[in-house]
Every structure is written in C-alpha cells, then in structure tokens.
Design an enzyme around this catalytic site. Structure first.
Site, PDB file in Angstrom:
ATOM      1  N   ILE A  57       0.843  -1.196   0.000  1.00 10.33           N
ATOM      2  CA  ILE A  57       0.000   0.000   0.000  1.00 10.33           C
ATOM      3  C   ILE A  57       0.877   1.245   0.000  1.00 10.33           C
ATOM      4  CG2 ILE A  57      -1.797   1.260   1.245  1.00 10.33           C
ATOM      5  CD1 ILE A  57      -2.455  -1.581   2.517  1.00 10.33           C
ATOM      6  N   LYS A  58       0.612   2.119  -0.935  1.00 14.07           N
ATOM      7  CA  LYS A  58       1.435   3.311  -1.115  1.00 14.07           C
ATOM      8  C   LYS A  58       0.744   4.517  -0.477  1.00 14.07           C
ATOM      9  CE  LYS A  58       4.369   4.981  -4.919  1.00 14.07           C
ATOM     10  NZ  LYS A  58       4.479   5.009  -6.398  1.00 14.07           N
TER      11      LYS A  58
END
Length: 217
Positions: free
Chosen positions: A82-83
C-alpha cells in the site's frame, strides 16, 4: 539491488518479468491514468504476473479515508504494497497498516527527516524522488546518501526505494550509495544493458565466426 518497474503497462511488465529483471512494480495515480484502466482490475493483473511487491497508491489525504482505501487495495492480492504519501495522516496510516502486517511504501519523500519518520512508522519502503529533486537544482543522490547513513546508524529495516529515476546514471549512483531498490520506467531498465563497445564487439565476433563456416547447432 532489487529492480522494480515503474509502470501500469501490463505488456511492458510481462516482457521485463519474462527476462527475469523484475522484483516488483510501482504504480501511482498518474500511471493508472496513462494505462486507461480501472485501478483494481489492472493492479490485480499485475499482481498475477509479478511475484514481488506491487505498490498501489491511495488517493486520499485524510487518515480515515486512507484506511478505507487501503483496505480495498489490500484485498487485491497477497503481494500488494500500500502506497501512502509522507504526511502526518500518511504516517499514522502507515503505523496502523504495518501493525496489521501490511506492506507499506511511503512515497513523495524529499527530505531525510521525512525518511526518518517513515522508518519510525514502520514503513516497508521509503521512496525518495531523485529526478524531481534534480529539477529544483538539488542533487537527489545526496538525499539517498543521507537516508542510507541514518538508516544504518539506527539499524532501521525500511528499504530505500530510489524513485523518480530517469537515467541509467541514476541507477548506477543509487547502487553505489547503497539504495536497496530502484524503480524505473521500462525504457530506463532496458537501457541498462546498452553499451556501444558491447555492440561493436558483438559485431566483430559475429563477422569472424561467419568466416569460419562453422555451426554450433
């Protein structure tokens, strides 16, 4: 050093993966727009091609919405990373998500202080943007070196993921400094193999081999 490809172009990813050059993939809203595809659909396809981490970015700026979007992204595949942006809300979300066992890539890093906070929040990766710093007249590689020193000083496990990589020299310099990962566009990764003397030498060898009249197979 690990090589990630910075694209949402499935064809390019598949080609580089078949060559054995891809350890992971990074995407962002701009790359999703360029692909012209639905973020969930294209990210799922990428995750099926590449075994390593695939970074998909939330489009929220506030903690609660970040967590909602992160939950959707996390369900895409087991190799999702997850960015999140390096902001206060992003750091809070990073701490919460990594505590739950999720991989997190903290992006849009432009200072060593931001990288320090990301490591404290338990980030899997920190993504300092080399090219964008260069655009402002600041040497982006100096930031990579500063982060490397800080992380080594305190034995942080967060990996330095050199981003906004535009040239083969960026890749070489990041490797010399000790970045753990480089993410680059497909064209840049392919250009790493190029050297005029290699081409010239191959041309000479092939010409000489033809003169022998032999065949190996």
């Amino acid at each position: 050093m690990k090589f990630f490809v910075d694209t949402a172009d499935v064809k390019e990813i598949r080609e580089l993966n078949d060559l054995g050059l891809v350890d992971g993939v990074t995407t962002n809203p701009s790359l999703i727009l360029k692909s012209g595809r639905d973020i969930i659909e294209v990210t799922k396809e990428i995750c099926n091609i590449v075994k390593g981490p695939v970074s998909a970015e939330v489009a929220a700026t506030e903690y609660e919405q970040m967590m909602k979007e992160a939950a959707v992204i996390a369900r895409i595949a087991d190799n999702i990373c997850i960015k999140l942006p390096v902001t206060l809300d992003g750091l809070k979300a990073c701490k919460a998500l990594t505590s739950e066992g999720h991989k997190v890539n903290m992006t849009l890093c432009f200072s060593a202080n931001q990288a320090l906070l990301a490591a404290k929040a338990g980030a899997t990766f920190i993504s300092p943007f080399i090219g964008r710093l260069d655009d402002t007249g600041i040497n982006g590689m100096e930031l990579i070196a500063e982060i490397r020193t800080i992380y080594d000083n305190y034995d942080f496990r967060t990996e330095i993921l050199a981003a906004s990589v535009r040239t083969v020299n960026h890749v070489k310099e990041a490797a010399l400094i000790g970045a753990d990962v480089v993410t680059a566009p497909p064209a840049t990764l392919k250009a790493l193999v190029k050297h005029p003397l290699t081409d010239k030498g191959l041309e000479t060898f092939l010409a000489d081999w033809a003169k022998t009249g032999q065949k190996i197979a």
